[in-house]
Design an enzyme around this catalytic site. Structure first.
Site, PDB file in Angstrom:
ATOM      1  CG  ASP A   9      -4.642  -6.214  -0.376  1.00 39.97           C
ATOM      2  OD1 ASP A   9      -4.602  -4.563  -0.413  1.00 39.97           O
ATOM      3  OD2 ASP A   9      -4.090  -5.569   1.141  1.00 39.97           O
TER       4      ASP A   9
ATOM      5  CE1 TYR B 252       0.113   2.360   9.055  1.00 38.58           C
ATOM      6  CE2 TYR B 252      -0.735   0.469   9.328  1.00 38.58           C
ATOM      7  CZ  TYR B 252      -1.152   0.561   9.308  1.00 38.58           C
ATOM      8  OH  TYR B 252      -1.846   0.813   8.037  1.00 38.58           O
TER       9      TYR B 252
ATOM     10  CE  LYS C 270       2.265   3.344   5.519  1.00 33.07           C
ATOM     11  NZ  LYS C 270       1.481   2.495   4.506  1.00 33.07           N
TER      12      LYS C 270
ATOM     13  CG  HIS D  44      -1.711  -0.827   1.277  1.00 34.43           C
ATOM     14  ND1 HIS D  44      -1.985  -1.837   2.547  1.00 34.43           N
ATOM     15  CD2 HIS D  44      -2.192  -2.189   0.038  1.00 34.43           C
ATOM     16  CE1 HIS D  44      -3.134  -2.846   2.607  1.00 34.43           C
ATOM     17  NE2 HIS D  44      -3.199  -3.011   1.277  1.00 34.43           N
TER      18      HIS D  44
END
Length: 181
Positions: free
Chosen positions: A170, A132, A72, A62
């Site tokens: 996905d 995250y 991130k 992603h």
């Protein structure tokens, strides 16, 4: 903390200093001042996310398109994952290359992923908790993905393809050559 450079500029492995004794352990998972001094990167995280997954779940690859691209800082609280960052920066000499590392509740490693990367991970143990931090808020209209099995990238996920569990979203991600156009 120990900062490990990877073979792709913009992706770092962070090993925090863990203090342990018979009671358990303590470590500082993020300190903005120390992070800046040791990496030269100034970042302001605005959103924290957490997921729990069973073995075989693959989330990714992603990313968010500009102007909402995200940096991130990712880590595993419990369990194990193979974490992957793919360079999607159009002018990068490492476009389409990736960094993969195992993150676990045992090794306490983290991966810092700059803007301009697609991110994903496969869960290697049941009941894995993944966290995250992002430096940009999530914008669903800016979300895009790359196929986890894109042959141009050739990621070795570390588990048999027959054990991979994907979301419907996905299953239909494009290959890297299609997202670059």
């Amino acid at each position: 903390m120990n900062v490990i450079e990877t073979n792709i500029d913009g992706v770092l492995i962070i090993e925090p200093q863990v203090f342990g004794d018979e009671r358990g352990y303590f470590f500082e998972s993020f300190n903005a001042e120390r992070f800046l001094v040791q990496t030269g990167i100034e970042v302001t995280f605005v959103q924290d996310n957490e997921s729990r997954s069973k073995r075989g779940v693959l989330r990714g690859l992603h990313f968010q398109k500009e102007p909402y691209a995200q940096a991130k800082l990712v880590r595993v609280v419990r369990g194990r994952v193979l974490d992957v960052a793919v360079d999607i920066r159009p002018e990068s000499p490492t476009l389409g290359k990736y960094v993969a590392t195992e993150l676990s509740g045992e090794n306490h490693r983290q991966m810092f992923i700059s803007k301009g990367f697609a991110h994903g991970y496969v869960v290697l143990e049941d009941d894995t908790v993944f966290q995250y931090k992002c430096d940009e808020f999530y914008h669903p209209e800016a979300e895009e993905g790359i196929a986890w099995n894109d042959p141009q990238i050739g990621i070795e996920w570390g588990i048999p393809e027959s054990e991979i569990i994907l979301s419907e979203k996905d299953r239909v991600n494009s290959t890297i050559d299609k997202i670059q156009k």
